[in-house]
Motif scaffolding. Structure first.
Motif, PDB file in Angstrom:
ATOM      1  N   VAL A 149      37.413  40.836  30.892  1.00 30.87           N
ATOM      2  CA  VAL A 149      37.506  41.181  32.350  1.00 30.87           C
ATOM      3  C   VAL A 149      37.849  42.686  32.664  1.00 30.87           C
ATOM      4  O   VAL A 149      37.798  42.838  33.801  1.00 30.87           O
ATOM      5  CB  VAL A 149      38.583  39.956  33.111  1.00 30.87           C
ATOM      6  CG1 VAL A 149      38.123  38.629  32.815  1.00 30.87           C
ATOM      7  CG2 VAL A 149      39.886  40.183  32.805  1.00 30.87           C
ATOM      8  N   PHE A 175      31.697  39.747  34.450  1.00 30.27           N
ATOM      9  CA  PHE A 175      32.954  39.735  35.264  1.00 30.27           C
ATOM     10  C   PHE A 175      33.243  40.846  36.153  1.00 30.27           C
ATOM     11  O   PHE A 175      34.123  40.917  37.001  1.00 30.27           O
ATOM     12  CB  PHE A 175      34.297  39.771  34.463  1.00 30.27           C
ATOM     13  CG  PHE A 175      34.414  38.555  33.343  1.00 30.27           C
ATOM     14  CD1 PHE A 175      34.585  37.285  33.955  1.00 30.27           C
ATOM     15  CD2 PHE A 175      34.066  38.618  32.028  1.00 30.27           C
ATOM     16  CE1 PHE A 175      34.804  36.093  33.335  1.00 30.27           C
ATOM     17  CE2 PHE A 175      34.411  37.295  31.163  1.00 30.27           C
ATOM     18  CZ  PHE A 175      34.249  36.351  31.970  1.00 30.27           C
ATOM     19  N   PHE A 189      35.213  32.905  40.392  1.00 33.63           N
ATOM     20  CA  PHE A 189      35.105  32.656  39.031  1.00 33.63           C
ATOM     21  C   PHE A 189      36.166  31.047  39.018  1.00 33.63           C
ATOM     22  O   PHE A 189      37.425  31.444  39.233  1.00 33.63           O
ATOM     23  CB  PHE A 189      35.936  33.535  38.125  1.00 33.63           C
ATOM     24  CG  PHE A 189      34.991  34.681  38.020  1.00 33.63           C
ATOM     25  CD1 PHE A 189      34.144  34.727  36.985  1.00 33.63           C
ATOM     26  CD2 PHE A 189      34.886  35.735  38.860  1.00 33.63           C
ATOM     27  CE1 PHE A 189      32.973  35.693  36.850  1.00 33.63           C
ATOM     28  CE2 PHE A 189      33.989  36.819  39.005  1.00 33.63           C
ATOM     29  CZ  PHE A 189      32.848  36.645  37.721  1.00 33.63           C
ATOM     30  N   PHE A 235      37.948  29.020  35.859  1.00 34.69           N
ATOM     31  CA  PHE A 235      38.033  28.809  34.263  1.00 34.69           C
ATOM     32  C   PHE A 235      38.598  27.254  34.175  1.00 34.69           C
ATOM     33  O   PHE A 235      39.067  26.769  34.875  1.00 34.69           O
ATOM     34  CB  PHE A 235      39.071  29.967  33.899  1.00 34.69           C
ATOM     35  CG  PHE A 235      38.743  31.117  33.997  1.00 34.69           C
ATOM     36  CD1 PHE A 235      38.476  31.899  32.660  1.00 34.69           C
ATOM     37  CD2 PHE A 235      38.871  31.840  35.122  1.00 34.69           C
ATOM     38  CE1 PHE A 235      37.908  33.369  32.783  1.00 34.69           C
ATOM     39  CE2 PHE A 235      38.602  33.426  35.193  1.00 34.69           C
ATOM     40  CZ  PHE A 235      37.938  34.008  33.933  1.00 34.69           C
ATOM     41  N   SER A 257      43.790  27.012  30.681  1.00 31.13           N
ATOM     42  CA  SER A 257      43.034  27.705  31.698  1.00 31.13           C
ATOM     43  C   SER A 257      44.124  28.095  32.823  1.00 31.13           C
ATOM     44  O   SER A 257      43.988  28.915  33.660  1.00 31.13           O
ATOM     45  CB  SER A 257      41.915  26.853  32.385  1.00 31.13           C
ATOM     46  OG  SER A 257      42.514  25.604  32.721  1.00 31.13           O
ATOM     47  N   THR A 300      44.476  31.747  34.064  1.00 29.38           N
ATOM     48  CA  THR A 300      44.294  32.067  35.402  1.00 29.38           C
ATOM     49  C   THR A 300      45.477  32.827  35.777  1.00 29.38           C
ATOM     50  O   THR A 300      45.271  33.937  36.583  1.00 29.38           O
ATOM     51  CB  THR A 300      44.033  31.006  36.228  1.00 29.38           C
ATOM     52  OG1 THR A 300      42.716  30.303  35.589  1.00 29.38           O
ATOM     53  CG2 THR A 300      43.638  31.256  37.495  1.00 29.38           C
ATOM     54  N   GLN A 335      45.325  36.822  37.253  1.00 33.53           N
ATOM     55  CA  GLN A 335      45.918  37.247  38.576  1.00 33.53           C
ATOM     56  C   GLN A 335      46.998  38.016  38.459  1.00 33.53           C
ATOM     57  O   GLN A 335      46.784  39.056  39.290  1.00 33.53           O
ATOM     58  CB  GLN A 335      46.743  35.859  39.087  1.00 33.53           C
ATOM     59  CG  GLN A 335      47.215  35.927  40.473  1.00 33.53           C
ATOM     60  CD  GLN A 335      47.581  34.571  41.029  1.00 33.53           C
ATOM     61  OE1 GLN A 335      46.857  33.757  41.190  1.00 33.53           O
ATOM     62  NE2 GLN A 335      48.884  34.414  41.013  1.00 33.53           N
ATOM     63  N   ASP A 371      40.944  37.839  40.564  1.00 31.35           N
ATOM     64  CA  ASP A 371      41.046  36.659  41.429  1.00 31.35           C
ATOM     65  C   ASP A 371      39.932  35.603  40.597  1.00 31.35           C
ATOM     66  O   ASP A 371      39.026  35.689  40.380  1.00 31.35           O
ATOM     67  CB  ASP A 371      40.254  37.026  42.698  1.00 31.35           C
ATOM     68  CG  ASP A 371      40.812  35.963  43.683  1.00 31.35           C
ATOM     69  OD1 ASP A 371      41.743  35.337  43.590  1.00 31.35           O
ATOM     70  OD2 ASP A 371      39.785  35.873  44.719  1.00 31.35           O
ATOM     71  N   ALA A 372      41.083  34.675  40.347  1.00 34.93           N
ATOM     72  CA  ALA A 372      40.370  33.309  39.854  1.00 34.93           C
ATOM     73  C   ALA A 372      41.133  32.150  40.133  1.00 34.93           C
ATOM     74  O   ALA A 372      42.186  32.178  40.548  1.00 34.93           O
ATOM     75  CB  ALA A 372      40.322  33.688  38.210  1.00 34.93           C
ATOM     76  N   HIS A 411      41.245  27.832  38.384  1.00 36.46           N
ATOM     77  CA  HIS A 411      40.588  27.080  37.444  1.00 36.46           C
ATOM     78  C   HIS A 411      40.670  25.295  37.558  1.00 36.46           C
ATOM     79  O   HIS A 411      41.119  24.906  38.543  1.00 36.46           O
ATOM     80  CB  HIS A 411      41.943  27.249  36.342  1.00 36.46           C
ATOM     81  CG  HIS A 411      43.099  26.130  36.558  1.00 36.46           C
ATOM     82  ND1 HIS A 411      43.465  25.219  35.252  1.00 36.46           N
ATOM     83  CD2 HIS A 411      44.134  25.948  37.430  1.00 36.46           C
ATOM     84  CE1 HIS A 411      44.458  24.734  35.699  1.00 36.46           C
ATOM     85  NE2 HIS A 411      45.024  24.853  36.932  1.00 36.46           N
TER      86      HIS A 411
END
Length: 134
Positions: free
Chosen positions: A68, A79, A86, A88, A96, A100, A104, A109-110, A112
């Motif tokens: 990423v 990514f 996204f 995960f 995950s 995540t 962060q 930004d993601a 899970h």
């Protein structure tokens, strides 16, 4: 063995307290959303044995931070999509969750999948399996 300062269970709890978690039925409903990228961080053997979410991108847990990071020689273009959400996942949500939280911290930004792949099929999520090798 010396007692650890922080257990893996506490690491997961700390991560979950500060990240976005998505319930299985909610992610199933987002499966056809072109703005959602599902990233499977399980080991390749887990994907071969249990199958995977159709359209998911496989990124082994050990490479996530490098894949990423645009400054990393291992960066993956997938990514670079700032307009995507996204999500995960691993098998149970532990790996995950920690992943995540780490992303962060990096500024990525993601979210899970809260319970991981373990509840996916039971709750009606489709599963694909890799083609058998000849």
């Amino acid at each position: 063995m010396t007692k650890l300062k922080l257990s893996s269970a506490q690491m997961v709890a700390n991560a979950r307290a500060r990240i976005k978690e998505i319930e299985t039925p909610d992610l199933i409903a987002m499966l056809d959303d072109p703005n959602v990228v599902i990233v499977d961080i399980r080991d390749i053997r887990e994907r071969q044995r249990s199958g995977y979410i159709p359209g998911s991108f496989h990124a082994p847990r050990g490479m996530i931070e490098f894949w990423v990071d645009p400054d990393s020689p291992y960066f993956k273009d997938i990514f670079a999509q700032d307009d995507k959400m996204f999500v995960f996942h691993c098998a149970s949500g532990w790996r995950s969750g920690i992943t995540t939280a780490t992303l962060q911290d990096m500024g990525f930004d993601a979210a899970h999948l809260k319970e991981g792949f373990s509840t996916w099929e039971k709750q009606g999520g489709p599963v694909e399996f890799p083609e058998p090798k000849a």
